[in-house]
Design a protein around this motif. Structure first.
Motif, mmCIF file in Angstrom:
data_model
loop_
_atom_site.group_PDB
_atom_site.id
_atom_site.type_symbol
_atom_site.label_atom_id
_atom_site.label_comp_id
_atom_site.label_asym_id
_atom_site.label_seq_id
_atom_site.Cartn_x
_atom_site.Cartn_y
_atom_site.Cartn_z
ATOM 1 N N LEU A 69 -4.812 5.181 0.725
ATOM 2 C CA LEU A 69 -3.770 4.152 0.693
ATOM 3 C C LEU A 69 -2.900 4.204 1.949
ATOM 4 C CD1 LEU A 69 -2.551 4.325 -3.027
ATOM 5 C CD2 LEU A 69 -3.798 2.446 -1.949
ATOM 6 N N LEU A 81 0.829 -1.212 0.000
ATOM 7 C CA LEU A 81 0.000 0.000 0.000
ATOM 8 C C LEU A 81 0.862 1.261 0.000
ATOM 9 C CD1 LEU A 81 -2.727 -1.108 2.580
ATOM 10 C CD2 LEU A 81 -3.069 -0.734 0.126
ATOM 11 N N ALA A 101 2.589 1.632 -3.348
ATOM 12 C CA ALA A 101 1.652 2.107 -4.364
ATOM 13 C C ALA A 101 1.454 3.617 -4.253
ATOM 14 C CB ALA A 101 0.310 1.385 -4.220
ATOM 15 N N GLY A 102 1.329 4.104 -3.016
ATOM 16 C CA GLY A 102 1.203 5.542 -2.824
ATOM 17 C C GLY A 102 2.444 6.294 -3.276
#
Length: 224
Positions: free
Chosen positions: A133, A108, A111-112
């Motif tokens: 996120l 997560l 991804a951010g």
């Protein structure tokens, strides 16, 4: 408890080895970095410190504070709650190993970081998506570790209380280290914002990945 100990010494941390303490330090740094990213880049909101968000929500309800902060605060609160719920299910119901749960947090946060690095995040919707996120990741982190790594008022209170009573314990150096790690994590994010804005979300992801690596090494079977 059959083993005598001071009331101020949590049983959950009595058996932690130094590698486990390093994992807690890295997660604390990830928390500071994530909150700094959310506050500086998303806008006057925290990803993991929900006490601060509740204060900001009260300020907004009274008509003060930055415009639009109420929506960001509510988004963070809901996303953090989702993370806590997922962490509870993974930990207590599904009984997933800690490294697996930390891997989800790392995914997560990464991804951010990637989304932020790809280009300007100008719209409010994009910023809210980033906040979701990071806040979900912080909710998972807050639920899967018995030792707090993303809220520190109680940690600071216990540490200062023991110092005042001259009952400082050997492992309190690690407790103090977690407080320092939060500051260091936030500072790394702030420096990234100044020197390399596209990497502003990287310190949080890297710190969490470091904790994941430590936990994987802790669980690796010994050669004997």
């Amino acid at each position: 408890m059959s083993t005598p100990m001071r009331p101020s010494a949590p049983a959950v941390s009595a058996g932690l080895d130094p590698r486990g303490e390093w994992s807690l330090l890295l997660l604390s740094a990830a928390s500071g970095a994530a909150d700094a990213f959310a506050f500086i880049c998303v806008g006057q909101v925290f990803a993991g410190v929900m006490t601060g968000n509740l204060v900001l929500l009260g300020i907004s309800a009274a008509g003060a504070g930055e415009h639009g902060v109420a929506l960001r605060v509510i988004t963070a609160l809901v996303a953090y709650g989702i993370g806590v719920t997922c962490g509870a299910w993974m930990n207590e119901r599904l009984r997933w190993p800690l490294p697996v749960m930390l891997l989800i947090e790392v995914v997560l946060l990464t991804a951010g970081a990637v989304l932020w690095a790809l280009g300007p995040v100008a719209s409010d919707g994009d910023r809210l998506g980033l906040l979701v996120l990071v806040a979900v990741a912080m909710g998972i982190q807050g639920r899967i570790r018995a030792t707090p790594t993303n809220y520190f008022t109680g940690t600071l209170t216990a540490l200062v209380g023991r110092a005042a009573l001259q009952s400082w314990e050997h492992r309190d150096r690690w407790v103090a280290g977690r407080l320092i790690a939060v500051v260091v994590g936030a500072a790394m994010t702030a420096l990234a914002v100044r020197l390399w804005p596209g990497a502003a979300a990287v310190p949080a992801a890297l710190s969490a990945a470091g904790a994941l690596l430590v936990e994987m090494l802790r669980r690796r079977p010994s050669g004997g």
